[in-house]
Design an enzyme around this catalytic site. Structure first.
Site, mmCIF file in Angstrom:
data_model
loop_
_atom_site.group_PDB
_atom_site.id
_atom_site.type_symbol
_atom_site.label_atom_id
_atom_site.label_comp_id
_atom_site.label_asym_id
_atom_site.label_seq_id
_atom_site.Cartn_x
_atom_site.Cartn_y
_atom_site.Cartn_z
ATOM 1 N N ASN A 59 18.953 139.377 91.635
ATOM 2 C CA ASN A 59 19.633 138.913 92.837
ATOM 3 C C ASN A 59 19.496 137.405 92.961
ATOM 4 O OD1 ASN A 59 19.871 138.131 95.673
ATOM 5 N ND2 ASN A 59 20.123 140.330 96.047
ATOM 6 N N HIS A 60 20.610 136.700 92.929
ATOM 7 C CA HIS A 60 20.590 135.237 92.986
ATOM 8 C C HIS A 60 19.992 134.720 94.291
ATOM 9 C CE1 HIS A 60 24.411 136.409 94.808
ATOM 10 N NE2 HIS A 60 24.387 135.268 95.478
ATOM 11 N N ILE A 61 20.208 135.409 95.380
ATOM 12 C CA ILE A 61 19.652 134.967 96.666
ATOM 13 C C ILE A 61 18.136 135.068 96.645
ATOM 14 C CG2 ILE A 61 19.541 135.462 99.145
ATOM 15 C CD1 ILE A 61 22.537 136.262 98.902
ATOM 16 N N VAL A 63 16.697 132.213 94.512
ATOM 17 C CA VAL A 63 16.724 130.928 95.227
ATOM 18 C C VAL A 63 15.642 130.890 96.299
ATOM 19 C CG1 VAL A 63 18.091 129.478 96.792
ATOM 20 C CG2 VAL A 63 19.144 130.431 94.727
#
Length: 181
Positions: free
Chosen positions: A66-68, A71
């Site tokens: 998951n990119h979120i 980050v």
């Protein structure tokens, strides 16, 4: 220690030296993790790099990353080395892989370290995109120009090279980003 750092490594030939950066940066950060662009894996053995970093994110082996979450889990995101292709993608919001999606999502934490041949660096489209990034609060390192071996020509030429580790660290710590809302 300065928190968690993510290195986003792109398909620039100097990615072969990324292990040295990981080892040195680990002395200053709680974690140093790495995410490779799909093409950068043609230059380096990612299984070996797992020995140097805390985590290696691999969108092929783990397609549910998951990119979120990635980050939110890092205080700093470095594109090191940053190819012309990846710089142009980030500037234009192109998210065709996990690395560019992370960079777009975490742009407020983003530091870009260009690495390419001098002809690519001088391209007006690339320079326009670098200005676009800078104007939107992305920190772009003013690259070093040194004589280096250029794979494409097979000769030593002046090219845009990666900064030494001390310059990377100084650039990041002197230009800390604001947290995401």
């Amino acid at each position: 220690m300065y928190g968690k750092l993510l290195i986003c490594a792109t398909a620039s030939i100097n990615v072969i030296n990324i292990n040295h950066y990981i080892v040195e940066l680990k002395q200053h950060f709680d974690e140093v993790n790495i995410l490779f662009s799909p093409s950068s894996k043609n230059f380096i053995n990612t299984d070996v790099l797992k020995l140097f970093c805390d985590n290696l994110y691999d969108e092929i082996k783990d397609p549910l990353l998951n990119h979120i979450n990635i980050v939110e889990n890092h205080e700093y995101i470095l594109v090191l080395p940053a190819s012309a292709n990846t710089i142009n993608k980030i500037a234009n919001g192109i998210c065709d892989n996990l690395l560019t999606t992370v960079c777009l999502t975490g742009y407020q934490k983003l530091f870009i370290f260009p690495n390419m041949n001098i002809r690519m660096w001088g391209n007006p489209f690339l320079q326009k995109n670098i200005d676009l990034l800078k104007n939107n609060d992305v920190k772009v390192y003013s690259p070093d120009m040194n004589k280096s071996f250029e794979i494409s020509s097979g000769r030593y030429k002046n090219n845009i090279t990666m900064p030494n580790i001390e310059n990377v660290l100084n650039f990041v710590l002197n230009n800390e980003k604001r947290p995401l809302d």
